[in-house]
Design a protein around this motif. Structure first.
Motif, short mmCIF file in Angstrom:
data_model
loop_
_atom_site.label_atom_id
_atom_site.label_comp_id
_atom_site.label_asym_id
_atom_site.label_seq_id
_atom_site.Cartn_x
_atom_site.Cartn_y
_atom_site.Cartn_z
N LEU A 314 0.87 -1.18 0.00
CA LEU A 314 0.00 0.00 0.00
C LEU A 314 0.91 1.23 0.00
CD1 LEU A 314 -2.70 -1.05 2.63
CD2 LEU A 314 -2.94 -1.03 0.15
N ALA A 322 -9.80 4.95 2.74
CA ALA A 322 -9.87 3.51 3.08
C ALA A 322 -10.85 2.76 2.19
CB ALA A 322 -10.25 3.35 4.55
N ASP A 323 -12.01 3.39 1.86
CA ASP A 323 -13.01 2.69 1.05
C ASP A 323 -12.47 2.40 -0.35
OD1 ASP A 323 -14.76 2.74 3.14
OD2 ASP A 323 -15.87 4.51 2.44
N ASP A 324 -11.81 3.40 -0.95
CA ASP A 324 -11.25 3.19 -2.29
C ASP A 324 -10.15 2.13 -2.27
OD1 ASP A 324 -12.89 5.06 -3.52
OD2 ASP A 324 -11.53 6.73 -3.06
N LEU A 325 -9.29 2.20 -1.26
CA LEU A 325 -8.23 1.21 -1.17
C LEU A 325 -8.79 -0.20 -0.95
CD1 LEU A 325 -5.60 3.16 0.98
CD2 LEU A 325 -5.39 2.51 -1.43
N SER A 326 -9.85 -0.30 -0.15
CA SER A 326 -10.48 -1.61 0.08
C SER A 326 -11.05 -2.18 -1.22
CB SER A 326 -11.59 -1.49 1.12
OG SER A 326 -11.06 -1.11 2.37
N ALA A 327 -11.70 -1.31 -2.02
CA ALA A 327 -12.26 -1.77 -3.30
C ALA A 327 -11.14 -2.23 -4.24
CB ALA A 327 -13.08 -0.65 -3.93
N PHE A 329 -8.24 -3.36 -3.31
CA PHE A 329 -7.68 -4.59 -2.77
C PHE A 329 -8.52 -5.80 -3.17
CE2 PHE A 329 -7.11 -7.68 0.72
CZ PHE A 329 -5.73 -7.84 0.66
N ARG A 330 -9.86 -5.64 -3.09
CA ARG A 330 -10.74 -6.75 -3.49
C ARG A 330 -10.59 -7.05 -4.98
NH1 ARG A 330 -14.22 -4.29 0.33
NH2 ARG A 330 -15.19 -3.03 -1.32
#
Length: 344
Positions: A314, A322-327, A329-330
């Motif tokens: 990262l 965090a939301d964009d990074l989580s998306a 990552f998925r």
């Protein structure tokens, strides 16, 4: 030979013809022929009595009451009417199974009385024939008293002569046997199997090929010892994970070819593409796994892919929350999975 034994042997010979008696007395056999027959029978009985020759009883079994021993290398999943066709036609032409399988008795299984040590294809073929117009076909077998290690050696001896048992099947069977029967001592196993330690070592290495790489081939049976060992060596030096990634793309291509009615890619082409994958782009092999932020700065990327796992980085300063990074990552996990690098 004592006279009483000679008379008894003569009586046994006479009994053999009782099923076709006639009212007229049989013509006396020439003395030399009768003596030769008596001597041959005496010799045969003496060999049996001494243990030099064993009398083997063949059984006619219901194939539904016979299971396959789990320690056999052959995979039932790949047996079919097509690859067993020659055997099936032979059984039909000869009016039944002529070469007996080797089985052993089992206890504690209410559904089965025996398990096959050698003769899995014969069992499958008899079952297929009973389900396809030959309901009276029976499974011919001889019973052996074998422990698991002896059963493994017997099954392996038969499988060595079978072209339809792939090197990969045997390699994985060897890896399991090494642990179960030989306490992970390769030298002892090689001695028991009467094979070289170097050859056995290569087979055991082939057993370590990951399923993601095997999936690139049209069938696991296409994985043979020499190219399989070469692939294992290449994977040892593939720190960037390009071989499993290429394997995932080939596997997808193989499915598309089957769906489109095209023949699968030959094993030689698959091996070539897998071995060439690390040479294609050494400058930035993980470009397809990198996600950037709005200003073009890297946000998340893959650093290393190898047999131990995947290293994901990262990056600071991407400007993403965090939301964009989580998306991202998925999405990255989904792409890794589709390319043959599942993390589950």
């Amino acid at each position: 030979m004592p006279r009483k034994q000679s008379d008894y042997l003569a009586a046994l010979l006479a009994d053999e013809g009782e099923g076709e008696r006639s009212c007229d007395p049989p013509a006396p056999a020439p003395e030399r022929t009768r003596a030769t027959t008596l001597l041959s029978r005496e010799s045969a009985l003496a060999r049996v009595a001494s243990g030099e020759v064993r009398q083997v009883t063949q059984l006619l079994l219901d194939p539904a009451r016979v299971r396959v021993w789990r320690g056999n290398a052959r995979s039932n999943a790949y047996l079919s009417a097509e690859n067993c066709g020659e055997l099936i036609r032979s059984i039909i032409a000869e009016g039944g199974q002529k070469v007996p399988a080797v089985v052993r008795r089992i206890d504690g299984d209410p559904d089965h009385d025996y398990e096959v040590i050698a003769g899995t294809r014969r069992l499958w073929s008899i079952r297929w024939l009973r389900a396809n117009s030959y309901p009276d076909m029976q499974f011919v077998a001889q019973v052996a008293n074998l422990d698991d290690e002896a059963a493994f050696r017997l099954a392996d001896l038969e499988n060595r002569a079978r072209r339809d048992v792939s090197d990969l099947e045997r390699a994985r069977n060897y890896a399991e046997a090494l642990r179960v029967h030989y306490g992970n001592h390769q030298a002892r196993m090689a001695e028991r199997l009467n094979v070289s330690k170097g050859w056995l070592s290569k087979m055991l290495r082939v057993a370590t090929l990951p399923d993601a790489v095997i999936a690139a081939f049209a069938s696991p049976a296409d994985v043979q010892l020499k190219p399989g060992y070469t692939l294992v060596q290449a994977l040892d030096h593939d720190d960037t994970g390009t071989i499993p990634a290429e394997a995932g793309r080939i596997a997808h291509e193989q499915k598309q070819r089957v769906t489109g009615g095209l023949p699968p890619l030959p094993a030689a082409d698959v091996v070539r593409r897998l071995l060439d994958a690390p040479k294609q782009d050494r400058s930035d092999p993980f470009t397809r796994y990198r996600h950037d932020g709005a200003d073009g700065r890297p946000a998340i990327s893959v650093q290393v892919i190898n047999r131990q796992g995947v290293t994901i980085r990262l990056h600071r300063g991407s400007g993403l929350g965090a939301d964009d990074l989580s998306a991202m990552f998925r999405a990255l996990l989904t792409r890794l999975d589709s390319d043959g690098h599942p993390l589950n």
